[in-house]
Design an enzyme around this catalytic site. Sequence first.
Site, short mmCIF file in Angstrom:
data_model
loop_
_atom_site.label_atom_id
_atom_site.label_comp_id
_atom_site.label_asym_id
_atom_site.label_seq_id
_atom_site.Cartn_x
_atom_site.Cartn_y
_atom_site.Cartn_z
N THR A 138 0.83 -1.22 0.00
CA THR A 138 0.00 0.00 0.00
C THR A 138 0.86 1.26 0.00
O THR A 138 1.91 1.31 0.64
CB THR A 138 -0.90 -0.01 1.26
OG1 THR A 138 -1.66 -1.20 1.27
CG2 THR A 138 -1.82 1.20 1.30
N GLU A 163 -6.33 -5.79 3.57
CA GLU A 163 -6.42 -7.02 2.76
C GLU A 163 -7.64 -7.01 1.84
O GLU A 163 -8.28 -8.03 1.63
CB GLU A 163 -6.49 -8.25 3.67
CG GLU A 163 -5.42 -8.31 4.70
CD GLU A 163 -4.18 -9.02 4.20
OE1 GLU A 163 -4.21 -9.56 3.09
OE2 GLU A 163 -3.19 -9.01 4.92
#
Length: 386
Positions: A134, A365
């Site tokens: 990320t 996730e």
Amino acid sequence: MFKGVDYYDLESELSPEARMIRDSVRKFVEHEFLPLVRDHYRSGAFPMHIVPMLGELGLLGANLTGYGLPGIDNVSYGLVMQELERGDSGLRSVASVQGALVMYPIHAFGSEAQKERWLRSLASGKAIGCFGLTEPDHGSDPGSMQTKAKKDGSQYVLNGTKMWITNGSVADLAVVWAKLDGVIRGFLVERGTPGFSAPEITSKLSLRASVTSELILEDVRVPADSLLPGTSGLKGPLMCLTQARYGIVWGALGAAMACFEEALSYTKERKMFGRTVASFQLTQAKLADMLTAITAAQLIALQLGRLKDAGKMRPQQVSLAKRHNVRMALDVARTARGMLGANGISDEYQVMRHMCNLESVDTYEGTYEIHTLVLGKDLTGIDAMS
Ligand SMILES: Cc1cc2nc3c(=O)[nH]c(=O)nc-3n(C[C@H](O)[C@H](O)[C@H](O)COP(=O)(O)OP(=O)(O)OC[C@H]3O[C@@H](n4cnc5c(N)ncnc54)[C@H](O)[C@@H]3O)c2cc1C
């Protein structure tokens, strides 16, 4: 000792080995972790001495094989995740990241030398890893990442920033995803490499007993053999996420069970209007709904584990289960929180801690929405994200 929730006699579906593994993790969480969690949650820290203990118990990368790894079946592995998250989502996160997001990519995509160098020390918990996918401006769309790698002689030079990285500041090794000539590849970056830093994010109101960090890469030079040779494209990180999401499917059950059990025992004791809160029909309806939701989620997890063991699990099936089980756990935690009244917001009880944690678990996730779109694409053949 925590008894779990088992309305449909799922116990009879478990192998003796699976039960033994679950019970030993349950005991460990009860004796070694739960006495610590409140103070660590308050101070916003993870009890790091627990990590080598997880290693000693064989809980890090437990479903991987070779290199001295335990290679337990996936239902047993799921039960490990369930019991760890019954303690705290932060505890399960540590094991998930280490096993599914750091050891798994080395195991699946690494060279023999990388496997020899890292897998045993990561399994023992002597080395800690993190997974950097990320970025500040790219969460749900990691394919648009800005972090870049450039070949320079016998080295790669990495530049970019990763955000919200579990264990970043305490990691000896970071699996960093970056674009090399426009293609996403995985790189192993060791702590202390010049230009690499990992400041901790201290603003969290969720998953407080877990280290979360930024990864900053400024002209970080790594040797050519830091590249994970088997990675090419978004498929690499997505395969890791499938492994980690599988663990979350079971972990969410642990958090939900902890909240359900606390709400049940609390309302059986607490008296209002001259009788126990559990005696009111509205309370019983909540308990019945929670039990039903947990039981349905258990069946999903168990069948998913069997599919995984049979080599038949599809990532879309994991999306369904992650989306369902985490939202189920969040709903159970929120309901349980309310059932404890004012005590429900106190850290003398678990419900609010689990509830706040599950907000992160719902987001990381792959968010609820992203998994919805994965299922939408699978059903219709139309990709709503592109
Ligand atoms: C505690 C914590 C630990 C984490 N650990 C890690 C880690 O170890 N490594 C790592 O790489 N990452 C980690 N993450 C990051 C996590 O994976 C991302 O936060 C997640 O993927 C969502 O990205 P985002 O936060 O940028 O949200 P965004 O992508 O900005 O999404 C914001 C909102 O928009 C919605 N949205 C986005 N796209 C669409 C769409 N197409 N249609 C409808 N809705 C949409 C989302 O569902 C969400 O509700 C962690 C996050 C947290 C909170």
